[in-house]
Design a protein around this motif. Structure first.
Motif, short mmCIF file in Angstrom:
data_model
loop_
_atom_site.label_atom_id
_atom_site.label_comp_id
_atom_site.label_asym_id
_atom_site.label_seq_id
_atom_site.Cartn_x
_atom_site.Cartn_y
_atom_site.Cartn_z
N GLY A 1 0.96 -1.36 0.09
CA GLY A 1 0.11 0.30 -0.09
C GLY A 1 0.64 1.32 -0.27
N ASN A 2 2.16 0.90 -0.18
CA ASN A 2 2.89 2.57 -0.03
C ASN A 2 2.71 2.57 -1.82
OD1 ASN A 2 3.66 2.38 2.87
ND2 ASN A 2 5.17 0.22 2.21
N VAL A 3 3.24 4.52 -2.38
CA VAL A 3 3.62 4.63 -2.97
C VAL A 3 4.99 3.78 -3.87
CG1 VAL A 3 4.39 6.48 -4.50
CG2 VAL A 3 2.78 6.70 -2.56
N TYR A 4 4.35 3.50 -5.34
CA TYR A 4 5.83 3.33 -6.19
C TYR A 4 6.28 3.46 -6.12
CZ TYR A 4 7.93 0.31 -9.30
OH TYR A 4 9.02 -1.00 -10.26
N LYS A 5 7.93 3.73 -5.81
CA LYS A 5 9.09 4.83 -6.22
C LYS A 5 9.73 4.26 -7.48
CE LYS A 5 8.07 7.24 -2.83
NZ LYS A 5 7.54 9.02 -2.58
N GLY A 6 9.22 3.21 -8.13
CA GLY A 6 9.84 2.71 -8.74
C GLY A 6 10.33 3.38 -10.23
#
Length: 136
Positions: A89-94
């Motif tokens: 549920g964390n913002v995807y930073k990839g």
């Protein structure tokens, strides 16, 4: 923000808005899990797409603001603050792979991804004047 109902398995898609009616968000859509037999608990691909439709005897309409993506901020239309969420549920930073398709680059264009520190965040530009091709 996509959410899967823990009881039913159905999917909802929300847009984060300042002052949106549902916890600061606006519901964009809801889909029963039966539509996604291959989608168990996560998505493999996130796409931001657009299309234009016109009658065969008419010229193609403009898209977005009517300006090409290369005209950038202030002229071209954009999708701003684009992101997905990881399995926690964390913002995807990839990395977001940029794949674009323009049916006629004389009519429409899509930019690469841009990352900024201001309000637009991760964003891209799109659009075009249309009117330069007819369906055959």
């Amino acid at each position: 923000m996509k959410l899967q109902d823990q009881d039913t398995g159905d999917w909802s898609l929300y847009r984060e808005d300042l002052g949106g009616p549902i916890g600061g968000m606006t519901l964009l859509g809801w889909w029963p899990k039966s539509l996604f037999r291959a989608l168990s608990d996560h998505a493999e691909v996130i796409q931001w797409t657009g299309s234009i439709i016109h009658a065969e005897n008419e010229r193609s309409p403009s898209m977005g603001s009517g300006h090409f993506a290369g005209e950038l901020d202030g002229k071209a239309a954009s999708f701003n603050d684009c992101f997905g969420f990881d399995e926690n549920g964390n913002v995807y930073k990839g990395d977001y792979a940029a794949l674009s398709y323009e049916s006629d680059r004389n009519c429409y264009s899509v930019s690469e991804w841009y990352e900024t520190k201001h309000a637009a965040g991760r964003h891209f530009f799109y659009g075009g004047p249309g009117g330069c091709s007819e369906k055959n």
